[in-house]
Design a protein around this motif. Structure first.
Motif, PDB file in Angstrom:
ATOM      1  N   ALA A 169       0.834  -1.202   0.000  1.00 56.14           N
ATOM      2  CA  ALA A 169       0.000   0.000   0.000  1.00 56.14           C
ATOM      3  C   ALA A 169       0.867   1.251   0.000  1.00 56.14           C
ATOM      4  N   ALA A 170       1.918   1.246   0.807  1.00 56.37           N
ATOM      5  CA  ALA A 170       2.811   2.402   0.858  1.00 56.37           C
ATOM      6  C   ALA A 170       3.513   2.611  -0.482  1.00 56.37           C
ATOM      7  N   THR A 171       3.904   1.507  -1.097  1.00 52.05           N
ATOM      8  CA  THR A 171       4.604   1.607  -2.371  1.00 52.05           C
ATOM      9  C   THR A 171       3.695   2.187  -3.445  1.00 52.05           C
ATOM     10  N   LEU A 172       2.437   1.767  -3.428  1.00 50.82           N
ATOM     11  CA  LEU A 172       1.499   2.242  -4.450  1.00 50.82           C
ATOM     12  C   LEU A 172       0.854   3.572  -4.048  1.00 50.82           C
ATOM     13  N   GLY A 173       1.046   3.962  -2.804  1.00 47.29           N
ATOM     14  CA  GLY A 173       0.431   5.188  -2.334  1.00 47.29           C
ATOM     15  C   GLY A 173      -1.074   5.115  -2.289  1.00 47.29           C
ATOM     16  N   ARG A 174      -1.581   3.932  -1.895  1.00 48.75           N
ATOM     17  CA  ARG A 174      -3.030   3.773  -1.833  1.00 48.75           C
ATOM     18  C   ARG A 174      -3.450   3.169  -0.497  1.00 48.75           C
ATOM     19  N   ALA A 175      -4.746   3.102  -0.260  1.00 49.34           N
ATOM     20  CA  ALA A 175      -5.254   2.493   0.971  1.00 49.34           C
ATOM     21  C   ALA A 175      -5.111   0.977   0.910  1.00 49.34           C
ATOM     22  N   ALA A 176      -4.974   0.368   2.105  1.00 53.55           N
ATOM     23  CA  ALA A 176      -4.625  -1.054   2.162  1.00 53.55           C
ATOM     24  C   ALA A 176      -5.717  -1.970   1.626  1.00 53.55           C
ATOM     25  N   ASP A 177      -6.963  -1.512   1.616  1.00 60.27           N
ATOM     26  CA  ASP A 177      -8.017  -2.436   1.206  1.00 60.27           C
ATOM     27  C   ASP A 177      -8.442  -2.253  -0.257  1.00 60.27           C
ATOM     28  N   GLU A 178      -7.696  -1.444  -0.982  1.00 60.99           N
ATOM     29  CA  GLU A 178      -8.054  -1.297  -2.406  1.00 60.99           C
ATOM     30  C   GLU A 178      -7.663  -2.558  -3.171  1.00 60.99           C
ATOM     31  N   PRO A 179      -8.480  -2.915  -4.156  1.00 57.89           N
ATOM     32  CA  PRO A 179      -8.210  -4.133  -4.929  1.00 57.89           C
ATOM     33  C   PRO A 179      -6.805  -4.163  -5.519  1.00 57.89           C
ATOM     34  N   ALA A 180      -6.324  -3.040  -5.993  1.00 58.03           N
ATOM     35  CA  ALA A 180      -4.985  -3.031  -6.592  1.00 58.03           C
ATOM     36  C   ALA A 180      -3.913  -3.371  -5.562  1.00 58.03           C
ATOM     37  N   VAL A 181      -4.143  -2.944  -4.335  1.00 58.42           N
ATOM     38  CA  VAL A 181      -3.177  -3.246  -3.278  1.00 58.42           C
ATOM     39  C   VAL A 181      -3.237  -4.723  -2.913  1.00 58.42           C
ATOM     40  N   ILE A 182      -4.451  -5.240  -2.798  1.00 56.35           N
ATOM     41  CA  ILE A 182      -4.588  -6.666  -2.496  1.00 56.35           C
ATOM     42  C   ILE A 182      -3.927  -7.496  -3.590  1.00 56.35           C
ATOM     43  N   ALA A 183      -4.212  -7.146  -4.823  1.00 54.16           N
ATOM     44  CA  ALA A 183      -3.606  -7.891  -5.934  1.00 54.16           C
ATOM     45  C   ALA A 183      -2.084  -7.798  -5.869  1.00 54.16           C
ATOM     46  N   GLY A 184      -1.583  -6.612  -5.557  1.00 52.89           N
ATOM     47  CA  GLY A 184      -0.140  -6.446  -5.458  1.00 52.89           C
ATOM     48  C   GLY A 184       0.453  -7.258  -4.330  1.00 52.89           C
TER      49      GLY A 184
END
Lengths: 196, 196
Positions: free
Chosen positions: B140-155
């Motif tokens: 999440a920190a790397t992508l600069g997004r919230a932890a529960d966003e689908p992109a973060v989960i996929a990552g």
DNA sequence: GCCGAATGTGAACGATGTCAACATAGGACT
DNA sequence: AGTCCTATGTTGACATCGTTCACATTCGGC
């Protein structure tokens, strides 16, 4: 259906044992599989197994080898149906891999994860090597380099790791905590590797 | 050193059993571990084990839980020593993960790969979940997004898959065919994911 | 048709996971 | 201090397992 046979000799016990083991594994998992049960279901005494396989592990290695054979067949089929573009072909391989792993969980677990490969089984070693070669070629084509360059090897290892790890995590139920609609499928995961 | 104890009661059998099992696994691998042997080495009868663990699998689950605890400790240590930059922190986590897996092969295999998690063990479930959360946060920190966003989960799933798959392939000797100087180390593999 | 090699059988062995019946220790309550 | 309940440990047994051994049957080449 233990299928009582008329003849004293079986005809093709080695293959029958592999098929029987495969069927039982599908029912109860690897841990619950016993040599004696396989023999009984094949209509043969337990000690008959030892005429064809050195021990239980050798029989399981044969099952694993059959699995790698099927995996390679799936690779060939996937490549035949895939477009020409190298990147798309690599993704197609990854999808075929994941589909096989998720479709034959117990056999896949036998092919990996039970400690080191039984190197006594030549077919197992050969088929496993062939699987890796398929991957290497697809990565080489994607990168536009020769198959034995370090960058290609590293890429192939990375691709294999990704897809193998994904399959294992799913098989072990390690992703079951996630909201079911949030479990990424293999394409989504592959995108992270193949694209930036 | 079965260390004959003076007292009828042991004192802290549950932990002693886990430690003993861990030691024996390190010597002979998971497959060779027997409940009876663990009990004997702990200086106790086999059935005493059942006062603290429902069965052999439950004891192994406790060993796995201890492993996840150590893995999480390694994560925390790695993050403490890592620079501030999010991408570097994610790589640090991956390196700590691979180091743990390769450094404690048998325990790692117990934590994964032996079929589904024993969900009867609450600590095991909790520690495993915590491990994933560490990863999620770093992604999440790397992508600069919230932890529960689908992109973060996929990552996070992709990162975990990559590093877990790499560890498993190496532990199972699946990369031993490669020329030894060509086996990519984890950093090289991680680069493929984290950069483009 | 004979004979050795290949293949299958049955009984046995030691080890294993698990359980039931019994023994002991330790703390709570009087 | 004495009593009792419960937690913890022990012994002995059971079924099952992988494996081996001595023996039986069948097949293919002479």
């Amino acid at each position: 259906m233990p299928a009582p046979r008329a003849n004293y000799h079986h005809g093709d016990l080695p293959n029958a044992l592999v098929r029987t083991a495969l069927r039982l594994i599908g029912r109860g998992g690897i841990a619950a599989l016993s040599l004696r049960e396989v023999a009984k279901r094949a209509g043969v005494s337990a000690s008959a197994v030892y005429r064809h396989y050195a021990d239980k592990e050798a029989l399981l290695a044969a099952v694993a080898a059959e699995g790698f054979g099927r995996l390679n067949a799936a690779f060939v089929a996937a490549l035949a149906a895939a477009p020409r573009q190298p990147r798309a072909r690599l993704v197609a391989l990854g999808q075929a891999y994941a589909a096989f792993a998720l479709g034959h969980p117990e056999q896949y677990r036998l092919m990996f994860g039970n400690g080191r490969t039984d190197s006594r089984d030549e077919r197992l070693v050969a088929e496993a090597r062939q699987s890796f070669r398929h991957l290497e070629e697809a990565v080489a084509a994607t990168l536009g380099r020769a198959a034995d360059e370090p960058a290609v090897i590293a890429g192939a290892v990375a691709a294999w790791s990704l897809v193998h790890g994904y399959a294992m995590l799913r098989l072990d139920g390690r992703l079951d905590d996630l909201p079911p609609d949030r479990v990424p499928d293999i394409s989504r995961v592959l995108d992270r590797l193949v694209t930036g």
